[in-house]
Design an enzyme around this catalytic site. Sequence first.
Site, PDB file in Angstrom:
ATOM      1  N   HIS A 264       1.046  -1.065  -0.175  1.00 50.51           N
ATOM      2  CA  HIS A 264      -0.068   0.023  -0.138  1.00 50.51           C
ATOM      3  C   HIS A 264       0.811   1.301  -0.038  1.00 50.51           C
ATOM      4  O   HIS A 264       0.621   2.084  -0.711  1.00 50.51           O
ATOM      5  CB  HIS A 264      -0.742  -0.031   1.301  1.00 50.51           C
ATOM      6  CG  HIS A 264      -1.824   1.235   1.392  1.00 50.51           C
ATOM      7  ND1 HIS A 264      -3.104   1.097   1.100  1.00 50.51           N
ATOM      8  CD2 HIS A 264      -1.535   2.502   1.726  1.00 50.51           C
ATOM      9  CE1 HIS A 264      -3.873   2.279   1.232  1.00 50.51           C
ATOM     10  NE2 HIS A 264      -2.892   3.239   1.671  1.00 50.51           N
ATOM     11  N   GLU A 265       1.648   1.320   0.910  1.00 50.58           N
ATOM     12  CA  GLU A 265       2.698   2.591   1.085  1.00 50.58           C
ATOM     13  C   GLU A 265       3.661   2.652   0.016  1.00 50.58           C
ATOM     14  O   GLU A 265       3.803   3.720  -0.571  1.00 50.58           O
ATOM     15  CB  GLU A 265       3.373   2.483   2.532  1.00 50.58           C
ATOM     16  CG  GLU A 265       2.328   2.612   3.581  1.00 50.58           C
ATOM     17  CD  GLU A 265       1.441   3.750   3.779  1.00 50.58           C
ATOM     18  OE1 GLU A 265       1.556   4.742   3.028  1.00 50.58           O
ATOM     19  OE2 GLU A 265       0.387   3.423   4.347  1.00 50.58           O
ATOM     20  N   HIS A 268       1.820   4.520  -2.885  1.00 48.14           N
ATOM     21  CA  HIS A 268       1.818   5.934  -2.582  1.00 48.14           C
ATOM     22  C   HIS A 268       3.417   6.461  -2.965  1.00 48.14           C
ATOM     23  O   HIS A 268       3.251   7.596  -3.513  1.00 48.14           O
ATOM     24  CB  HIS A 268       1.760   6.602  -1.119  1.00 48.14           C
ATOM     25  CG  HIS A 268       0.134   6.201  -0.530  1.00 48.14           C
ATOM     26  ND1 HIS A 268      -0.995   7.096  -1.297  1.00 48.14           N
ATOM     27  CD2 HIS A 268      -0.354   5.637   0.271  1.00 48.14           C
ATOM     28  CE1 HIS A 268      -1.935   6.731  -0.603  1.00 48.14           C
ATOM     29  NE2 HIS A 268      -1.643   5.963   0.445  1.00 48.14           N
ATOM     30  N   GLU A 294      -4.413   7.939  -3.126  1.00 44.50           N
ATOM     31  CA  GLU A 294      -5.094   6.472  -2.728  1.00 44.50           C
ATOM     32  C   GLU A 294      -5.374   5.563  -3.695  1.00 44.50           C
ATOM     33  O   GLU A 294      -5.314   4.279  -3.637  1.00 44.50           O
ATOM     34  CB  GLU A 294      -6.252   6.777  -1.580  1.00 44.50           C
ATOM     35  CG  GLU A 294      -6.619   5.709  -0.806  1.00 44.50           C
ATOM     36  CD  GLU A 294      -5.717   5.227   0.251  1.00 44.50           C
ATOM     37  OE1 GLU A 294      -4.787   6.246   0.552  1.00 44.50           O
ATOM     38  OE2 GLU A 294      -5.661   4.144   0.830  1.00 44.50           O
TER      39      GLU A 294
HETATM   40 ZN    ZN Z   1      -3.034   5.185   1.764  1.00 41.06          ZN
END
Ligand code: ZN
Length: 501
Positions: A264-265, A268, A294
Amino acid sequence: MEAKLTELKARLQEVNDLDMAGAVLGWDQATYMPPGGAEARGRQMATLGRLSHEKFTSDEVGQLLEDLKGYEAGRPYDANDAGLIRVTRREYERRVKVPAAWVGRFAEHSAASYQAWTVARPANDFAAVRPNLEKTLDLSRELANYFPGYQHIADPLIDFSDYGMKAESVRALFAELRAALRPIMQAITAHPPADDSCLMQVYPEAAQLAFGAEIIKAYGYDFNRGRQDKTHHPFMTKFSLGDVRITTRVKEHDLAEALFSTLHEAGHAMYEQGIDRAYEGTPLANGTSAGVHESQSRLWENVVGRSRALWQHFYPKLQAAFPQQLSGVPLETFYRAINKVQKSLIRTDADEVTYNLHVMLRLDFELDMLDGKLAVRDLPEAWHERYDSDLGVTAPNDSDGVLQDVHWFAGTIGGAFQGYTLGNILGAQFYAAALKARPEIPDEVAQGQFGTLHGWLTEKVYQPGSKYTAAEVVERATGGPLAIGPYISYLRNKYGELYEL
Ligand code: ZN
């Protein structure tokens, strides 16, 4: 005019230097700082925030932007210089309305509030942070009221993170999504939940971190321009386009926790690492909105990271890293475990189908608190009631209830959560557009290769940074406006196959 533009850029670079120094302090606070550093750290961050705000909103910057109006008008819309002046002006007009004193007070309050939360959450002590949260609500209202003329008091706060959206447009979109999700959720939850016990064995921390790093390296996260550390609540932060960091938390009894937060990170971070280096030091060198940001974390975490194709390649490697735990577990069992759908208590652990319900109730709470319809003291009870009615689950305490998310303890109430669901919608929409343009992507993913997908996203979404608004990025990348269709089709196809719906 060239000289004025050069002067503007020099001033923006100084503002950026202060902001990035503040980010280093924030990263340190959330990773390595001992508790005794909290008080001074809050003041230091507030000082930097105030200085940055004063420099950015100075009369000189205002005058330069005024003088450059003609220059901007004479350049094409997509020229970098025109984009820089346009985006800086939008940001200037917004920030000049907020007094520097508010910025300093809010930064100091947020640092104290965050520190209190790190103690209150494990102690299940909502009462300890209730005064912090009440002050956050006051400060959030104060901020919104520097932008009079709104329909809903949350509108300015939503607009800061997702430019162009309002409480009403988000509510309408969420209502449409809720209606489309309901039959999918009902059909899935009519089946017994997948068995995910294979994920709940003992997985040593170091091996977990090493495996997550291997996948994100393959994704294209550049460790020469980043690093990963541990924290309470995973996040990405940036000190320059050459230093984009991620954090995670590890649970030795839950393989999914660190693994998927890492993916997830990294999503980003790859967005920020992919921004045109020519924008360094300017307001263009940021992701364009919370929702688009996101979309990238959710795309790499879920659409790619929980796909069968990816695990066809990586599962044998995972089994080799954890032979005791996984050698007897077939790929299909693992695939079903990481895609288990179940109504649950914790947003960050929620599956990609029920996740949006967690977001929708938080949005409603934000709107109701700002409106004065819900008092902070009634929030824990309201939280439990809403989880019961929307998700059919009740937390045994506030730690896994209202205290679970860092957002209201480190930022404003209002604008904090809608981006997550916008991200789910947009992640699927971008991925569908990428597949249409480059149909070979799934075959490459099944071989552990992500260059075509990463390249397409870099060109369409990452490189422009904030030069285009979210709506413009979506239009340019997908050929249409934001729409829930691709997300719903994605869920129907994936879970239809898993549950023979
Ligand atoms: Zn996030």
